[in-house]
Design an enzyme around this catalytic site. Sequence first.
Site, short mmCIF file in Angstrom:
data_model
loop_
_atom_site.label_atom_id
_atom_site.label_comp_id
_atom_site.label_asym_id
_atom_site.label_seq_id
_atom_site.Cartn_x
_atom_site.Cartn_y
_atom_site.Cartn_z
N HIS A 1 0.83 -1.20 0.00
CA HIS A 1 0.00 0.00 0.00
C HIS A 1 0.87 1.25 0.00
CE1 HIS A 1 0.63 1.40 4.17
NE2 HIS A 1 0.93 0.13 4.39
N CYS A 2 0.20 2.37 -0.26
CA CYS A 2 0.78 3.69 -0.06
C CYS A 2 -0.31 4.54 0.59
CB CYS A 2 1.31 4.29 -1.37
SG CYS A 2 0.09 4.47 -2.69
N THR A 3 -0.31 5.82 0.43
CA THR A 3 -1.29 6.65 1.11
C THR A 3 -2.69 6.48 0.53
OG1 THR A 3 0.35 8.25 1.85
CG2 THR A 3 -1.91 9.03 1.71
#
Length: 166
Positions: A149-151
């Site tokens: 994931h990222c933001t």
Amino acid sequence: MHSPHDLFRRHILLHGASNFRDLGGYVGHEGRPLKWRKIFRSDHLAALNPQDLAQLKTLGIARSFDFRGVQESQAQFYEWPNIQRYSLSIEPTVVQRLQAQYLTGKPLTAADALDAMQTTYRDFVKSDSHRFAELFEHLLTHPDPLLFHCTAGKDRTGLAAALVLS
């Protein structure tokens, strides 16, 4: 072709993450479909609640790979029981590039936004490929389910998903 049932299986409702999906069923390299319930993608995980954590445990997810930059990770930190978090930090640059141009007084155009996005994606390849390689090392050495994931779960995470599928 994907069935409506695949769409239902792919999107997993979590209260604290709005973009959590299974990559299972997508056709990957040489036409082989990815196995269901093995590789997941998401936005940040800092707002998960106890029910969300129980859902991750049910899915067998014990590892998360976090592509967020240092400040993003600090601002929305998480450390969950039974989930080993690996930082594969890639600093976000689109907003910073556009802010820098805005501060010069030059009006921002659609072409400027397009250039910022293209430069960011080129940088993923030029400067950050080692981070994506680390994800692949884990995929190859540990067959248990994982998520990355990222933001927002779209640019860095989207590129990682595209690489997995290729």
